[in-house]
Design a protein around this motif. Structure first.
Motif, PDB file in Angstrom:
ATOM      1  N   ILE A 202       0.840  -1.203   0.000  1.00 16.09           N
ATOM      2  CA  ILE A 202       0.000   0.000   0.000  1.00 16.09           C
ATOM      3  C   ILE A 202       0.870   1.247   0.000  1.00 16.09           C
ATOM      4  N   GLY A 203       1.915   1.241   0.847  1.00 13.91           N
ATOM      5  CA  GLY A 203       2.834   2.378   0.878  1.00 13.91           C
ATOM      6  C   GLY A 203       3.533   2.585  -0.452  1.00 13.91           C
ATOM      7  N   PHE A 204       3.918   1.491  -1.095  1.00 10.80           N
ATOM      8  CA  PHE A 204       4.550   1.566  -2.421  1.00 10.80           C
ATOM      9  C   PHE A 204       3.618   2.246  -3.419  1.00 10.80           C
ATOM     10  N   HIS A 205       2.332   1.872  -3.408  1.00 10.73           N
ATOM     11  CA  HIS A 205       1.378   2.440  -4.364  1.00 10.73           C
ATOM     12  C   HIS A 205       1.068   3.901  -4.053  1.00 10.73           C
ATOM     13  N   ILE A 206       1.179   4.303  -2.788  1.00  9.34           N
ATOM     14  CA  ILE A 206       1.014   5.726  -2.467  1.00  9.34           C
ATOM     15  C   ILE A 206       2.116   6.541  -3.135  1.00  9.34           C
ATOM     16  N   ALA A 207       3.331   5.997  -3.098  1.00  7.42           N
ATOM     17  CA  ALA A 207       4.467   6.692  -3.720  1.00  7.42           C
ATOM     18  C   ALA A 207       4.489   6.519  -5.229  1.00  7.42           C
ATOM     19  N   GLN A 208       4.046   5.346  -5.713  1.00  8.90           N
ATOM     20  CA  GLN A 208       4.063   5.019  -7.152  1.00  8.90           C
ATOM     21  C   GLN A 208       2.712   4.429  -7.541  1.00  8.90           C
ATOM     22  N   PRO A 209       1.720   5.269  -7.782  1.00 11.17           N
ATOM     23  CA  PRO A 209       0.363   4.762  -8.070  1.00 11.17           C
ATOM     24  C   PRO A 209       0.308   3.776  -9.224  1.00 11.17           C
ATOM     25  N   ASP A 210       1.180   3.926 -10.210  1.00 10.70           N
ATOM     26  CA  ASP A 210       1.169   3.038 -11.368  1.00 10.70           C
ATOM     27  C   ASP A 210       2.304   2.025 -11.321  1.00 10.70           C
ATOM     28  N   GLY A 211       2.939   1.876 -10.170  1.00  5.71           N
ATOM     29  CA  GLY A 211       4.065   0.966 -10.051  1.00  5.71           C
ATOM     30  C   GLY A 211       3.654  -0.493 -10.203  1.00  5.71           C
ATOM     31  N   GLN A 212       4.543  -1.289 -10.766  1.00  4.48           N
ATOM     32  CA  GLN A 212       4.262  -2.706 -10.981  1.00  4.48           C
ATOM     33  C   GLN A 212       4.563  -3.526  -9.718  1.00  4.48           C
ATOM     34  N   VAL A 213       3.775  -4.593  -9.513  1.00  5.40           N
ATOM     35  CA  VAL A 213       3.940  -5.477  -8.358  1.00  5.40           C
ATOM     36  C   VAL A 213       4.050  -6.908  -8.862  1.00  5.40           C
ATOM     37  N   LEU A 214       5.027  -7.636  -8.346  1.00  3.92           N
ATOM     38  CA  LEU A 214       5.200  -9.043  -8.670  1.00  3.92           C
ATOM     39  C   LEU A 214       5.118  -9.851  -7.379  1.00  3.92           C
ATOM     40  N   SER A 215       4.138 -10.765  -7.302  1.00  3.99           N
ATOM     41  CA  SER A 215       3.957 -11.621  -6.126  1.00  3.99           C
ATOM     42  C   SER A 215       4.518 -13.006  -6.418  1.00  3.99           C
ATOM     43  N   LEU A 216       5.410 -13.462  -5.548  1.00  4.29           N
ATOM     44  CA  LEU A 216       6.120 -14.716  -5.766  1.00  4.29           C
ATOM     45  C   LEU A 216       5.523 -15.859  -4.951  1.00  4.29           C
ATOM     46  N   PRO A 217       5.589 -17.081  -5.478  1.00  5.37           N
ATOM     47  CA  PRO A 217       5.212 -18.254  -4.671  1.00  5.37           C
ATOM     48  C   PRO A 217       6.207 -18.433  -3.534  1.00  5.37           C
ATOM     49  N   LEU A 218       5.914 -19.318  -2.603  1.00  2.65           N
ATOM     50  CA  LEU A 218       6.762 -19.488  -1.425  1.00  2.65           C
ATOM     51  C   LEU A 218       7.948 -20.417  -1.685  1.00  2.65           C
ATOM     52  N   ASP A 219       7.846 -21.297  -2.664  1.00  3.03           N
ATOM     53  CA  ASP A 219       8.937 -22.215  -2.977  1.00  3.03           C
ATOM     54  C   ASP A 219      10.079 -21.479  -3.671  1.00  3.03           C
ATOM     55  N   PHE A 220      11.316 -21.719  -3.218  1.00  2.46           N
ATOM     56  CA  PHE A 220      12.475 -20.984  -3.711  1.00  2.46           C
ATOM     57  C   PHE A 220      12.695 -21.191  -5.203  1.00  2.46           C
ATOM     58  N   GLN A 221      12.659 -22.431  -5.671  1.00  2.00           N
ATOM     59  CA  GLN A 221      12.885 -22.685  -7.086  1.00  2.00           C
ATOM     60  C   GLN A 221      11.791 -22.051  -7.936  1.00  2.00           C
ATOM     61  N   ALA A 222      10.564 -22.103  -7.449  1.00  2.00           N
ATOM     62  CA  ALA A 222       9.461 -21.472  -8.182  1.00  2.00           C
ATOM     63  C   ALA A 222       9.648 -19.953  -8.230  1.00  2.00           C
ATOM     64  N   GLN A 223      10.155 -19.369  -7.149  1.00  2.00           N
ATOM     65  CA  GLN A 223      10.428 -17.931  -7.133  1.00  2.00           C
ATOM     66  C   GLN A 223      11.432 -17.554  -8.214  1.00  2.00           C
TER      67      GLN A 223
END
Length: 331
Positions: A202-223
């Motif tokens: 949320i803080g990131f989007h306040i500073a960068q409303p159009d900023g990109q977000v990448l959500s990673l799985p929990l497994d290291f190799q998958a990340q």
């Protein structure tokens, strides 16, 4: 062995007054406590914890409850710093620390149940926040006093300590973007849906409303695979804001391998861990002051033992964080 009777004889106070002073009873003034404790220390007094527990419904122990996690989890490093802060305050209060953990929630629940029923532990710190938590319900049923680290999912009548993760996410983003004049920063987090990650996003989007977000799985190799695929398609990314140092370190390494136009992206993350040290130049980390979080958790946990004049009405404590200094060398 020095006894309470010996201290009473030396100080001139009644045995009951000495006992209450050494137990930090709110019925005894701070000045009297200080005087009695000084005499006890000078005489080499050591409290008999076993005898105290036999005569009280509450033991001289605080239970610290971990969520189930792998032994090599990055959360362990942060939690250990929290424990140092917790223990420093408990030693001063002549309390003991015991922990409850396990490979799954059932094991953790049973460990806490044993603490409550067999150990008479009535004060707990939970190093996690989840909705509809059966452990929290168990502790409520047993009238335990509980402090949670992290903003709870349902904040009603919950004592908690936390950082202002929204503001930290915003300020960290503004600092990195402004210092390096970034045009396309990327926030990298996990799919775990932890409240602190959500707030930093949320803080990131306040500073960068159009900023990109990448959500990673929990497994290291998958990340690694997700990051590799992402950077092969998004050559415009010129900086990274990560939800913690480990994620930031991995993300920047993958960017370095798969972004030929930006071989070493400037990165800012959180927790000031060893991963931040390994990141080297242009890798920055926000110090969330976990030892202070632990210390404040204990102060809030024992607020009910203070005198009426000393008690606060606060149900939460927000601990400050420390932004890194931007320079040629980060460490």
């Amino acid at each position: 062995m020095v006894t309470i009777q010996d201290i009473a004889n030396k100080s001139g106070f009644a045995i009951s007054t000495v006992s209450r002073a050494l137990s930090d009873s709110p019925k005894i003034s701070a000045k009297t406590k200080e005087r009695i404790k000084k005499i006890a220390q000078d005489m080499g007094y050591t409290p008999n914890f076993a005898a105290r527990n036999l005569t009280q419904s509450e033991s001289n122990t605080v239970g610290v409850v971990f969520q189930p996690q792998a032994e090599d989890s990055a959360e362990n490093v942060f939690s250990m710093q929290l424990l140092f802060g917790i223990n420093s305050q408990l030693v001063a209060r002549q309390y003991l620390l015991t922990t409850a953990t396990g490979n799954n929630w059932s094991e953790v629940y049973n460990a806490v149940k044993m603490m409550v029923e067999a150990g008479q532990v009535r004060r707990f710190i939970l190093l996690y926040t989840v909705e509809n938590d059966p452990i929290s319900e168990l502790l409520r049923e047993n009238n335990a006093r509980v402090v949670v680290t992290g903003e709870p999912e349902q904040a009603n009548d919950v004592l908690y300590v936390d950082n202002d993760n929204r503001r930290a996410g915003e300020e960290a983003t503004r600092q990195l973007v402004g210092h390096f004049n970034l045009k396309a920063p990327l926030l990298v987090r996990t799919l775990a849906d932890w409240r602190y990650e959500r707030n930093r996003e949320i803080g990131f989007h306040i500073a960068q409303p159009d900023g990109q977000v990448l959500s990673l799985p929990l497994d290291f190799q998958a990340q690694k695979q997700v990051l590799e695929s992402y950077f092969e398609l998004h050559h415009e990314i010129d900086g990274i804001i990560a939800s913690d140092d480990e994620i930031g370190y991995l993300a920047r390494n993958q960017a370095q391998a798969h972004l030929p136009t930006h071989p070493k992206l400037p990165t800012i993350a959180f927790n000031r861990s060893e991963y931040a040290r390994l990141g080297g130049k242009d890798f920055y980390s926000v110090d969330m002051l976990p030892r202070s979080l632990g210390s404040e958790a204990i102060r809030l946990l024992f607020n009910d033992q203070r005198s009426v004049l000393e008690q606060t009405k606060a149900t939460s404590v927000i601990v400050p964080y420390r932004l890194p200094e931007f320079c040629d060398e980060t460490w």
